[in-house]
Enzyme design. Structure first.
Site, PDB file in Angstrom:
ATOM      1  N   ARG A  24      38.404  36.315  36.241  1.00  0.00           N
ATOM      2  CA  ARG A  24      37.792  35.440  37.251  1.00  0.00           C
ATOM      3  C   ARG A  24      38.744  34.338  37.701  1.00  0.00           C
ATOM      4  O   ARG A  24      38.349  33.185  37.838  1.00  0.00           O
ATOM      5  CB  ARG A  24      36.523  34.819  36.686  1.00  0.00           C
ATOM      6  CG  ARG A  24      35.472  35.836  36.328  1.00  0.00           C
ATOM      7  CD  ARG A  24      34.237  35.181  35.807  1.00  0.00           C
ATOM      8  NE  ARG A  24      33.243  36.184  35.451  1.00  0.00           N
ATOM      9  CZ  ARG A  24      32.109  35.903  34.841  1.00  0.00           C
ATOM     10  NH1 ARG A  24      31.809  34.658  34.537  1.00  0.00           N
ATOM     11  NH2 ARG A  24      31.269  36.865  34.544  1.00  0.00           N
ATOM     12  N   CYS A  25      39.961  34.706  37.946  1.00  0.00           N
ATOM     13  CA  CYS A  25      41.018  33.753  38.279  1.00  0.00           C
ATOM     14  C   CYS A  25      41.534  34.063  39.683  1.00  0.00           C
ATOM     15  O   CYS A  25      41.506  35.205  40.123  1.00  0.00           O
ATOM     16  CB  CYS A  25      42.144  33.907  37.251  1.00  0.00           C
ATOM     17  SG  CYS A  25      43.615  32.928  37.552  1.00  0.00           S
ATOM     18  N   GLY A  26      42.029  33.053  40.359  1.00  0.00           N
ATOM     19  CA  GLY A  26      42.648  33.282  41.658  1.00  0.00           C
ATOM     20  C   GLY A  26      43.849  34.208  41.571  1.00  0.00           C
ATOM     21  O   GLY A  26      44.231  34.834  42.561  1.00  0.00           O
ATOM     22  N   THR A  67      43.900  36.840  39.518  1.00  0.00           N
ATOM     23  CA  THR A  67      43.432  38.136  39.022  1.00  0.00           C
ATOM     24  C   THR A  67      43.950  39.315  39.846  1.00  0.00           C
ATOM     25  O   THR A  67      44.238  40.370  39.270  1.00  0.00           O
ATOM     26  CB  THR A  67      41.893  38.151  38.921  1.00  0.00           C
ATOM     27  OG1 THR A  67      41.499  37.135  37.989  1.00  0.00           O
ATOM     28  CG2 THR A  67      41.368  39.491  38.445  1.00  0.00           C
TER      29      THR A  67
END
Length: 165
Positions: free
Chosen positions: A34-36, A38
């Site tokens: 759930r990371c930018g 990803t």
């Protein structure tokens, strides 16, 4: 202890170590769903597919230390990686990469300087460490894309050295 002898746990609960990949170029990456950053999974998988048959592998280490961006269970993580990005490279169990309880592998990896000569804490998700067959380790910060020409050059150099050995 040699970095290759540090015990690892696979996402399925099995045992492993970098010694299992002794003659390979290994990219160790702390990953999150759930990371930018990803979408880097796509480029990591592309590298795996391009170079895997020549002796390269990505090892993904899920980590929930950065803004709780990897909260899922092992099953959640495996399903996300498989269904969203078609990940075929090995995933390890969730680890801590910073702090008092960081995984012993990351205790050693964080001693390696990046391109600016900085050592220490992992800055964010998707920090990359290339471990070459001869034991050399190179560090690339999260914003450096997996397919950056600097990374690809190190992978190819490592594969060529391994093939010549």
């Amino acid at each position: 202890m040699d970095i290759r002898d540090i015990p690892l746990t696979t996402i399925d609960g099995g045992t492993a170590s970098l010694a299992d990949y002794d003659d390979q170029v290994v990219m160790v990456v702390n990953v999150a769903s759930r990371c930018g950053l990803t979408p880097q999974y796509e480029k990591l998988e592309a590298l795996q597919r391009e170079y895997g048959d020549r002796g390269f592998t990505v090892l993904g280490f899920p980590c929930n230390q950065f803004a709780a961006q990897e909260p899922g269970t092992a099953e959640d993580i495996k399903e996300f990686c498989s269904m969203t990005y078609g990940v075929t490279f090995p995933l390890m169990s969730k680890v801590k990469v910073n702090g008092r309880h960081r995984h012993p592998l990351y205790v050693e990896l964080t001693k390696v300087p990046d391109a600016a000569g900085k050592t220490g804490r992992v800055k964010w998700n998707f920090e990359k460490f290339l471990v070459l067959p001869g034991g050399e380790v190179m560090r690339f910060r999260p914003q450096v894309q997996p397919d950056d020409p600097k990374i690809v050059a190190v992978i190819e150099r490592g594969l060529d050295e391994a093939a010549a050995a």
